[in-house]
Structures are given as C-alpha cells and as structure tokens.
Design a protein around this motif. Structure first.
Motif, short mmCIF file in Angstrom:
data_model
loop_
_atom_site.label_atom_id
_atom_site.label_comp_id
_atom_site.label_asym_id
_atom_site.label_seq_id
_atom_site.Cartn_x
_atom_site.Cartn_y
_atom_site.Cartn_z
N ALA A 278 70.89 31.15 17.23
CA ALA A 278 70.08 29.86 17.50
C ALA A 278 70.61 29.28 18.95
N THR A 279 71.77 29.07 19.13
CA THR A 279 72.54 28.46 20.39
C THR A 279 72.09 29.45 21.56
N MET A 280 72.06 30.80 21.32
CA MET A 280 71.81 31.88 22.60
C MET A 280 70.13 31.61 22.90
N LEU A 281 69.34 31.44 22.04
CA LEU A 281 67.90 31.14 22.11
C LEU A 281 67.63 30.02 22.76
N ALA A 282 68.17 28.94 22.19
CA ALA A 282 68.00 27.71 22.89
C ALA A 282 68.52 27.62 24.12
N GLY A 283 69.65 27.95 24.33
CA GLY A 283 70.36 28.07 25.75
C GLY A 283 69.31 28.80 26.70
N ALA A 284 68.78 30.05 26.21
CA ALA A 284 68.02 30.73 27.25
C ALA A 284 66.64 29.82 27.82
N ALA A 285 66.29 29.05 26.63
CA ALA A 285 65.17 28.25 26.72
C ALA A 285 65.12 27.31 27.43
N THR A 286 66.36 26.61 27.38
CA THR A 286 66.70 25.35 28.32
C THR A 286 66.92 25.79 29.47
N ALA A 287 67.68 26.86 29.93
CA ALA A 287 67.83 27.39 31.30
C ALA A 287 66.44 27.77 31.89
N LEU A 288 65.75 28.43 31.12
CA LEU A 288 64.38 28.70 31.86
C LEU A 288 63.77 27.70 31.99
N LEU A 289 63.78 26.40 31.35
CA LEU A 289 62.94 25.42 31.53
C LEU A 289 63.26 24.57 32.64
N CYS A 290 64.71 24.52 33.02
CA CYS A 290 65.18 24.04 33.99
C CYS A 290 64.93 24.79 35.30
N SER A 291 64.81 26.20 35.28
CA SER A 291 64.51 27.11 36.07
C SER A 291 63.14 26.94 36.64
N LEU A 292 62.08 26.76 35.57
CA LEU A 292 60.76 26.39 35.88
C LEU A 292 60.68 25.19 36.50
N LEU A 293 61.25 23.94 36.04
CA LEU A 293 61.23 22.82 36.59
C LEU A 293 61.39 22.94 38.24
N SER A 294 62.66 23.68 38.51
CA SER A 294 63.26 23.75 39.91
C SER A 294 62.17 24.12 40.90
N VAL A 295 61.20 25.21 40.51
CA VAL A 295 60.29 25.91 41.31
C VAL A 295 58.92 25.31 41.23
N MET A 296 58.78 24.24 40.27
CA MET A 296 57.27 23.77 40.30
C MET A 296 56.97 23.08 41.48
N GLY A 297 57.83 22.24 42.18
CA GLY A 297 57.18 21.40 43.29
C GLY A 297 57.21 22.24 44.66
N SER A 298 56.97 21.72 45.53
CA SER A 298 56.68 22.67 46.86
C SER A 298 58.09 22.87 47.42
N HIS A 299 59.25 22.00 46.99
CA HIS A 299 60.31 22.64 47.62
C HIS A 299 61.16 23.10 46.12
N VAL A 300 62.28 23.93 46.35
CA VAL A 300 63.12 24.23 45.10
C VAL A 300 63.87 23.32 44.89
N ILE A 301 64.06 22.74 43.60
CA ILE A 301 65.30 21.78 43.32
C ILE A 301 66.30 22.44 42.67
N PRO A 302 67.72 21.83 43.03
CA PRO A 302 68.83 22.59 42.54
C PRO A 302 68.88 22.42 41.22
N ILE A 303 69.31 23.42 40.38
CA ILE A 303 69.51 23.39 39.17
C ILE A 303 70.32 22.20 38.54
N ASN A 304 71.34 22.09 39.36
CA ASN A 304 72.31 20.91 38.91
C ASN A 304 71.72 19.55 39.06
N ALA A 305 70.45 19.45 39.76
CA ALA A 305 69.93 17.93 39.85
C ALA A 305 69.03 17.85 38.50
N ILE A 306 68.67 18.94 37.88
CA ILE A 306 67.85 18.99 36.65
C ILE A 306 68.68 18.84 35.27
#
Lengths: 330, 261
Positions: free
Chosen positions: A279-307
């Motif tokens: 469960a931790t592996m899957l949740a970890g992958a999901a969370t990182a993907l969510l962060c990654s998705l949020l970081s590229v949604m805008g016109s600028h790429v936001i750093p992961i550590n800001a999310i």
C-alpha cells in the motif's frame, strides 16, 4: 491502484506543451505521429518522467516506512532525519572532487554518474550510521528526531560551503537540483535507476516478519527469534539505497517519505506490514505522480519541493492533532 | 519430582558501569520445574528485573551458567530460544494498529518461513491461544481499543501461541485492577497446572502470589535469594526479610504486610 494508474495516464497527457490525447495515444502505442517534436516530448520526456515519479515516490515512501518502524518513531522520514541531505552532501562532494560543477545533473560519461551515485550512497550511509550510534545512546525518539534535524543542518552548511567554492554555473545547477524534479532521469540512465529501486523495494517486501516484530519493541522482537541488530541494519541499508538513488537523480525531495506511510496506515487502518508495504509503494507512486502532475499543469514548471509541503504539512498537522484518536499511535 | 526446565548454577547478575562491575545478586542456584508457577518477589530496586533479564537471556550473567532444559543457554540459537521461552514484559508496545489476532499471530514467527505465511496448524494454535485467555469475542478488534487488562491478556496469548515449555512474565499484574489481577493469576495457574508449563513471574502482589504459586523466589532487602513453598517461607519467617523496615511485618492471617508498632 486505480488512482495510481489514472494519475500516470494524466501525467503522460498533461504537460507545458499541449498535445492532443489521440496523438499521445498513437505515439505511445507506436503508431507514430506526424509531429516529430511531440513524439520526442512524449517518449523521451513525459514517459521517463512518469516512470521516474512513480518509482521515486514508491522508493521514498518505503524508506519512510522502514525508518518509522525501525526507529519506532512515527515522525521519522528520509528528509527529516537528514538521510536525503547526507546523500546530497555526497553528491556535492563528488561533483567538486571531479572538478565539475556542484549539482545533481549527470555528466554524459557512465563513470561520472556511477561516482555520483556512490557519493550519494556514502553520504546517506554516513548519516544512517550516525543515527544508529545516537539511537543506542539516546532512548527518546523525539531526541533522535532533533539529532537528525541537526545533522541535516550540518550537512547543509557543508554543502553551502562547497557551493561557495563552486562556479556560478555550478551553483545555479545545484540550486535547480535542490528544487526537486522527476524529469532528470534520461532513458539511458533509466535501467540503473529503475533496477536499483525495484530490487530494493523487493528486498523491503521480504522484511515483513522483522518489521512487524519491531512494532513490539526490541525485547519482544528478540523473544520471537528476530536478530534485531542485523534486521535493523538491513532495513537501514535498503533505506539508504532507496534514498540515495532518488536523491542523486531527483534532488532532496521532502515530506513524501514522512507522510505517505501514514496515508497508507490510515487508508488500510492497520500497521501490519504485510499489507502496509504494498500500500505504501502504491500510495507513494500516486502521491509523486500527483505532485508531478501539479508541477506541469501551469504555464511554468513548478519545482516538486514547492508542492510536497503543501500536501504533506496539513497531513502531518492532522496526525499530530488527532494523535489520541488514531489507532496505530495507541 | 518434575523435570527442571530452567536452572541457574552459581549465577551472578548485576551490571557494568564503565570499568566497575556491580554484582546485585550472586551465588544463585535456582530451578524452575515443569508444571509449576513461581513468583519472584522483592522490593523495588532489589534486582528482580535484572535477574529476569539474565534468566531470559536479554543480558549476559556476570558469572555462572544458565541451563535451558539441560542445554547451555548461551550456546542456543535465537530461534531455539524463541521456541523454548515466551516472554511477557511491561513495555508498552506500538501495536495499536494491529488486531488481537494479528498480535497473537506474531507468536508463530519462530515456526513460520521467511515470508511468515501461517499454516492451518498455526491458525489453530493462534485461535486456541486467544480462547485460553478469554479474548475470542474480541479477536478482530484493534489493540488500541482494549483496556490494560485485555492488552495484558493478549500479550499472554501471544506468548502462548509461541508454544514454549517456559513462560516468563515481568510484573504481569502491575497496571491491572484487582479483578484483572485475580483473573490473570488464575490464568497463569491454569497454564502451569493443566498445561504443564513452567511459569515464572515477578510481582509485588504478595497475597496473590502466596495463594496461587507453588514456589516463591524471595529477594531479601539485603540481597539474599531464598526459595521455597509459600507455606515454608511463612513458617520460617523469611517473608519478613523482604523489607528493611522493622515496623512493616507480614501478617499470616491476611497473607499481606501491615504496619505494626
């Protein structure tokens, strides 16, 4: 599981360059696409980024879980205990020693990135060794946490010192690395990155017995036949490997390792590692993907550590406030 | 006479501080026999925990030999020890997020393979252990939802699932109310007398120990260890050597200590 897949698909579809979904589909399935730039973006940027994010997320989350159980400390995590910073210090030292720039981005030669990985591993191992020494001296888990934070500060100050000796260009690349990114693993580096993480994750899945035993403390664990010292060293070795490789490639990513194991525990309502580890592996992958998705949604790429803190901090505060109501704390 | 499962020969226990060795209890010759319930009594600081830790192999004795069923304990593997002696300690465990069954299943770890998969037999042993302590109705509840007495029962069930000939308990009744204390002592007595286990516990509960135990190991205030049946220790006035104060005396009619002028 479904969430993780959904997020992975979304990450391939969304990016700063707008590519129609149908075109993405035909590129991924190998039917080709008229627009060569799009093909390159999808195959050499987006897909490696998705794989990197999923693996790095799983790796950091499992690192956090192993640290929390082996130190019997719910607030442990690779970034808070200074393991990530230790790995970062190793990276910085190797970079400087090789006469190149200080930073996490890899040179073209295989030798240079193997050296950087070794540096990261040694840095992480050094911090973990320090933590083992201190954990046998101080019994209180919150004191250990403070020591981890202090070690982290110390490593950061050495990194700053190294940075001041580096070129301006080197410093800029180091700062960029410090922001955290999942788009720094090239397709040629992927085999090393992926295989190290997958092997370490498999190793952690084989530690269910000692991990569960450690929930009962050293004395009980010994009583049911677990060699506590050896098991804990093995767990920390796996933690070190996972944290080092992710940190070397993606930068020191905060909060994921600390928060995700709690999300997994809360979702499954258990501290039994036989279910908690997958469960931790899957949740970890999901969370990182969510962060990654949020970081590229805008016109600028936001750093992961800001999310990551935006997601992580509210969860930690929720945990601390509701301590008495959450089963696994009692 | 019943078989001796655990014996201490000329055992000395204590601790090392820097370079000096402090011997708390020395020259101990003790026998823990099959089917007997034994209480270790002594005032705070007398060395009960130190002795128990040495007898369970958590610490090395300063001198002497410890035999588990005739074998030198220090030469046994960690798994062999796990199959020989079950432990119930006073430590609070971080097991709130496990169910009663999951906790008790950990007692099967010395028998399961690398991945810890439980066989049908393992499940039966676990269910039986939970039944023995009367927790079957809460088998699927979280440890976090249990009272102190119920938690203690679960830890005992965990030790039972380990199927060891010897069970050692460090102050098993310390945090319990009177009803739970009596229940726990009755349970331990049943384990010794009907299942033939050797049960050793440390305790502050003098009257319960006298009523339920076959033998007492008494650590006197001047650090001598006297063993014998409760009746023998009452008759020989040994119980009065438990505490240094001359005004705290053992009263045989109420089986407890009282203050006398």
């Amino acid at each position: 599981m479904a969430t993780t897949l959904l997020l992975a698909v979304a990450c391939v579809l969304v990016g700063s360059v707008n590519i129609p979904a149908a075109q993405v589909w035909s590129i991924v399935t190998g039917q080709g696409c008229d627009n060569e730039a799009w093909t390159i973006i999808v195959l050499e940027a987006r897909i490696p980024m998705v794989v990197t994010a999923a693996l790095a997320g799983a790796a950091l989350a499992v690192s956090g879980l192993l640290l929390q159980t082996s130190f019997n400390n719910p607030l442990a995590g690779p970034s808070i205990l200074g393991v990530s910073t230790g790995a970062g210090l190793g990276v910085a030292i190797v970079m400087l020693a090789m006469g190149g720039t200080v930073g996490g981005f890899f040179g073209s030669s295989v030798g240079s990135y193997v050296a950087i990985l070794m540096g990261a591993l040694l840095g992480a191992a050094l911090v973990l060794a320090l933590l083992i020494v201190f954990s046998s001296i101080v019994k209180s888990s919150s004191v250990l946490l403070i020591i981890g934070i202090l070690v982290s500060y110390l490593a950061s100050s050495i990194i700053s010192l190294l940075n001041s000796l580096a070129t301006e260009e080197g410093m800029a690349s180091y700062v960029a690395w410090g922001f955290g990114t999942f788009s720094s693993v090239t397709p040629s580096q992927m085999p090393v990155f992926a295989s190290t993480i997958i092997v370490s994750l498999m190793a952690s899945a084989l530690m269910v017995k000692p991990l569960n035993a450690m929930l009962l403390g050293t004395r009980y664990a010994t009583n049911i036949g677990v060699n506590v010292r050896r098991s804990r060293n093995l767990m920390l070795l796996v933690t070190g490997l996972l944290t080092a490789i992710v940190t070397a490639f993606c930068g020191p990513i905060g909060f994921l390792g600390l928060v995700v194991p709690h999300v997994a525990r809360l979702m499954l309502a258990t501290s039994n590692h036989s279910r908690l580890i997958p469960a931790t592996m899957l949740a970890g992958a999901a969370t990182a993907l969510l962060c990654s998705l949020l970081s590229v949604m805008g016109s600028h790429v936001i750093p992961i550590n800001a999310i990551t803190p935006v997601i992580g901090v509210p969860i930690i505060i929720y945990l601390i406030v509701n301590r008495r109501k959450i089963q696994y704390f009692n | 006479m019943a078989k001796s499962l655990l014996s201490a020969v000329d055992l000395a226990v204590g601790f090392k501080r820097n370079t000096t060795t402090v011997t708390l209890l020395g020259g101990l010759n003790l026998e823990l026999r099959e089917g007997s319930l034994v209480a270790l009594l002594g005032m705070n600081g007398a060395g009960k925990s130190t002795l128990l830790r040495a007898l369970t192999g958590d610490t090395q004795p300063l001198a002497g030999t410890l035999l588990y069923d005739g074998r030198d304990a220090s030469s046994m593997s960690i798994i062999d020890r796990a199959r020989f002696m079950g432990l119930v300690s006073t430590e609070r465990v971080a097991a709130g997020g496990l169910t009663v069954t999951e906790l008790v299943e950990m007692g099967r770890q010395p028998y399961t393979g690398f991945l810890g998969r439980l066989s049908r037999h393992d499940h039966q042993v676990v269910a039986h252990a939970i039944e023995s302590v009367g927790m079957t109705h809460k088998a699927n509840e979280y440890i976090a939802s249990l009272s102190d007495g119920e938690r203690q029962k679960c830890m005992i069930a965990r030790a039972l699932a380990q199927e060891t000939p010897v069970i050692v308990l460090d102050e098993p009744t310390a945090f319990l109310d009177v009803a739970s204390r009596i229940e726990t002592m009755q349970l331990l007595s049943d384990l010794a007398h009907s299942q033939g286990k050797a049960v050793l516990l440390s305790s502050h509960d003098i009257s319960q120990s006298i009523m339920k135990c076959d033998e007492l190991w008494l650590i006197t205030h001047d650090r001598e260890v006297i063993t014998g049946t409760p009746q023998h220790l009452i008759d020989s006035n040994a119980l009065n050597r438990l505490f240094p104060s001359p005004s705290i005396r053992f009263n045989p009619t109420i089986l407890d200590f009282t203050h006398t002028q």
